[in-house]
Design a protein around this motif. Structure first.
Motif, PDB file in Angstrom:
ATOM      1  N   ALA A  51      -7.557 -18.343 -32.440  1.00 22.75           N
ATOM      2  CA  ALA A  51      -7.719 -18.871 -33.795  1.00 22.75           C
ATOM      3  C   ALA A  51      -7.428 -17.788 -34.835  1.00 22.75           C
ATOM      4  CB  ALA A  51      -9.129 -19.424 -33.981  1.00 22.75           C
ATOM      5  N   LEU A  52      -7.889 -16.575 -34.591  1.00 21.80           N
ATOM      6  CA  LEU A  52      -7.621 -15.477 -35.519  1.00 21.80           C
ATOM      7  C   LEU A  52      -6.118 -15.207 -35.615  1.00 21.80           C
ATOM      8  CD1 LEU A  52      -8.738 -13.376 -37.441  1.00 21.80           C
ATOM      9  CD2 LEU A  52      -9.040 -11.841 -35.478  1.00 21.80           C
ATOM     10  N   GLU A  53      -5.416 -15.274 -34.491  1.00 23.33           N
ATOM     11  CA  GLU A  53      -3.958 -15.094 -34.509  1.00 23.33           C
ATOM     12  C   GLU A  53      -3.289 -16.161 -35.376  1.00 23.33           C
ATOM     13  OE1 GLU A  53      -1.819 -14.563 -30.798  1.00 23.33           O
ATOM     14  OE2 GLU A  53      -3.631 -13.724 -29.888  1.00 23.33           O
ATOM     15  N   ILE A  54      -3.743 -17.403 -35.272  1.00 20.23           N
ATOM     16  CA  ILE A  54      -3.182 -18.503 -36.065  1.00 20.23           C
ATOM     17  C   ILE A  54      -3.438 -18.264 -37.545  1.00 20.23           C
ATOM     18  CG2 ILE A  54      -3.416 -20.969 -36.625  1.00 20.23           C
ATOM     19  CD1 ILE A  54      -1.838 -20.474 -34.053  1.00 20.23           C
ATOM     20  N   ILE A  55      -4.657 -17.885 -37.895  1.00 22.02           N
ATOM     21  CA  ILE A  55      -4.994 -17.630 -39.305  1.00 22.02           C
ATOM     22  C   ILE A  55      -4.110 -16.513 -39.854  1.00 22.02           C
ATOM     23  CG2 ILE A  55      -6.791 -16.799 -40.883  1.00 22.02           C
ATOM     24  CD1 ILE A  55      -8.826 -18.189 -38.903  1.00 22.02           C
ATOM     25  N   ASN A  56      -3.999 -15.407 -39.119  1.00 20.73           N
ATOM     26  CA  ASN A  56      -3.178 -14.274 -39.569  1.00 20.73           C
ATOM     27  C   ASN A  56      -1.711 -14.680 -39.714  1.00 20.73           C
ATOM     28  OD1 ASN A  56      -5.465 -12.664 -39.562  1.00 20.73           O
ATOM     29  ND2 ASN A  56      -5.038 -11.787 -37.554  1.00 20.73           N
TER      30      ASN A  56
END
Length: 127
Positions: A79-84
């Motif tokens: 999820a953090l990768e998607i947000i970034n």
């Protein structure tokens, strides 16, 4: 505290804006507020009913949102990768990215909704 009973709203982070700053930082929201807002057509009584009632009737031409992408993630790290990635591409603003990261850190990836498995749109689409 001042003797009054705490309410859930007391835990919100409040920030004051002058009108011009607000309109500059949140142009779409400012337009919505000036036009009287957007009517609420559905609300969730339970998760299944909410999914049925809140989703569009047809997904033809539907553009997935950041939340749609986050609901496909298995882990907080994904999820953090998607947000970034969405922030880097300009798909979401830095302010939205920050809010999503805070939610992710505090509540985890499932805070964005139940996981959307392969075939979700076919099962939930109505024509």
């Amino acid at each position: 505290m001042d003797g009054r009973k705490r309410k859930p709203v007391d835990d919100f982070a409040w920030q004051e804006y002058d009108r011009e700053e607000f309109e500059e930082n949140f142009p779409a929201l400012a337009r919505e507020l000036q036009s009287g807002g957007i009517p609420i057509e559905a609300f969730r009584k339970d998760e299944e009913e909410g999914e049925r009632e809140a989703e569009p009737r047809s997904f033809a031409g539907y553009e997935p949102t950041v939340i749609d992408f986050l609901r496909r993630c298995e882990t907080d790290e994904e999820a953090l990768e998607i947000i970034n990635w969405m922030e880097e591409r300009g798909e979401i603003t830095p302010e939205i990215a920050r809010e999503l990261r805070v939610t992710l850190a505090k509540r985890g990836v499932r805070a964005f909704g139940p996981k959307k498995e392969w075939g979700w749109y076919e099962r939930h689409g109505r024509g």
